[in-house]
Design a protein around this motif. Sequence first.
Motif, short mmCIF file in Angstrom:
data_model
loop_
_atom_site.label_atom_id
_atom_site.label_comp_id
_atom_site.label_asym_id
_atom_site.label_seq_id
_atom_site.Cartn_x
_atom_site.Cartn_y
_atom_site.Cartn_z
N ALA A 9 0.85 -1.19 0.00
CA ALA A 9 0.00 0.00 0.00
C ALA A 9 0.89 1.24 0.00
CB ALA A 9 -0.91 0.00 1.21
N TRP A 11 1.00 5.42 0.14
CA TRP A 11 0.33 6.70 0.41
C TRP A 11 1.38 7.79 0.28
CZ3 TRP A 11 -1.51 8.89 5.75
CH2 TRP A 11 -2.28 10.05 5.52
N CYS A 35 -3.11 4.72 -2.24
CA CYS A 35 -4.13 5.11 -1.25
C CYS A 35 -4.31 6.62 -1.29
CB CYS A 35 -3.72 4.67 0.15
SG CYS A 35 -3.50 2.88 0.31
N VAL A 36 -5.55 7.07 -1.14
CA VAL A 36 -5.86 8.49 -1.28
C VAL A 36 -6.00 9.20 0.05
CG1 VAL A 36 -6.94 8.18 -3.53
CG2 VAL A 36 -8.32 7.98 -1.47
N ASP A 40 -8.41 5.38 3.62
CA ASP A 40 -8.20 4.38 2.57
C ASP A 40 -7.06 3.44 2.95
OD1 ASP A 40 -8.51 3.06 0.17
OD2 ASP A 40 -7.27 4.48 -0.96
N VAL A 43 -8.19 0.90 5.52
CA VAL A 43 -8.98 -0.18 4.92
C VAL A 43 -8.05 -1.21 4.29
CG1 VAL A 43 -10.59 -0.75 3.05
CG2 VAL A 43 -11.04 1.21 4.54
N ARG A 44 -7.05 -0.74 3.57
CA ARG A 44 -6.10 -1.66 2.92
C ARG A 44 -5.34 -2.49 3.94
NH1 ARG A 44 -8.20 -1.99 -2.02
NH2 ARG A 44 -8.37 0.05 -3.04
#
Length: 493
Positions: A9, A11, A35-36, A40, A43-44
């Motif tokens: 992930a 970010w 990821c935004v 987010d 959640v990942r």
Amino acid sequence: MPDSSERIAVWASGESDAGIAVRSLAEAGIEGIACVGLADLAVRIHEGVGAVVISESLLDGETLSKLAEVIATQPVWSDLPVLVSSHRRRGRSVAELSVLGNVALLDAPLRLRSFLQASRSALRARRRQYELRQAILRRDEFLAMLAHELRNPMSAIALAGEHLRGEVGSDSRALAILRRQTRQLTRIVDDLLDVARVASGKMTILRSRFDLGRGVGLWAESFEERFRDAGIGFEIRALPVAWVDGDEARLEQVVGNLLSNALKYTPRGGSVRVEMVSRDGWTQLTVADDGTGIAPEMLKSIFDQFVQVDRTLDRADGGMGVGLTLVRRLVELHGGSIQVHSEGLERGSRFEMIIPLAPDPVAAAEAAAVAVPDAPAGRTVVVVEDEADIRAMMVMILEEAGHRVVEAEDGAAGLEAVRRERPAAVLLDIGLPRLDGHEVARLIREELGPSIRLLAITGHGKDNRSRASNFDRYLTKPVGRERLLQELQSVLS
């Protein structure tokens, strides 16, 4: 390692940076997810990732704390790698970012080769975590299976020993050894099963309100003979009324482990005391001894799994070093805590457990004072058990108590016997061939209603399905003669 946890992930401070990182990972054969925002990313992480890459500039104080909270929700075995892209000269140090756990710093701006090397290294480390977790799960499954398989022969031995007491007399030294070692073996098997539950996070408690002071008194009294035989003074001091919302069987296990520990590490001529005090909404139980004590360097790890205080080379009193691990976990599940104090070797030790009190139920106190009437003898009881030796001993004990007994060796035969005999009670093994005990109990309830008393007997330990559904009592093997008759009397009265 699950496919979802092979992903990384990402970010980053800008969409373009995140896109570049994801594309670079994809070209190297690694799945990346852009990821935004923190939500987010959370959640990942919850879905499962192998690592996290994050720009240090996004981690202001509040965001850092929230991300730490997200990572803290991971399972206890998890040590999620977090790669932080940082300008080292003006960015945070590893120490400042340590709240995120397994952190590594990457120099910004990122160099492709270094970024891919760090990503592959993080995924390798994560993969090893999953492999270790699977190995632990296989071990725990084996321990649970072993504990279950040992319970059947132990149950037959325990029942045979109880029966022999009536034939050879309670003064028989050989019989006393048999009974004592059966209790020891039972405790070891219970520990085997429970350590698997602790490791897998499946340890649960079944709450009810009861007087802990009364319970501690009864449980402690059951140890008096063992302390006397060992030549150890045993004093039960003030035990005030202390109503708690807890699992009575599990708290009995806690007290039993603490007393067994004191018995093990106190030499002949020593002394052990048990006392309780309640104040400010809490009750404290103390088990203190003047035995071998604990070295200062052991105090911090004494509750860790498989840790034991070395006493002698013979290890005559055995144990696997899991009892105190279970004690701590069970106390924590009751909303309490436990501490140990010792001034050093040969200076004794003191264990102090505290758990919250519950409101004093006057009605429950009055009900507890009412004696349970004796159950009438001569009732019909069906015993359904596939182990022939256990079944034979149960039949013998019940017939000696004046009951008429019908036996069956599998679920289908047991169900037919119940339909034919309409007994007062059924002693029902859970792990039966043809129809298991749960299914037999369900069919009995559907066809014949609640009037027949059902007692589950199993080697699997506590089973919430049994407690919550069709059974009036739940007994874990090995079940001794007195317990068997007491529970039967209780449901028939």
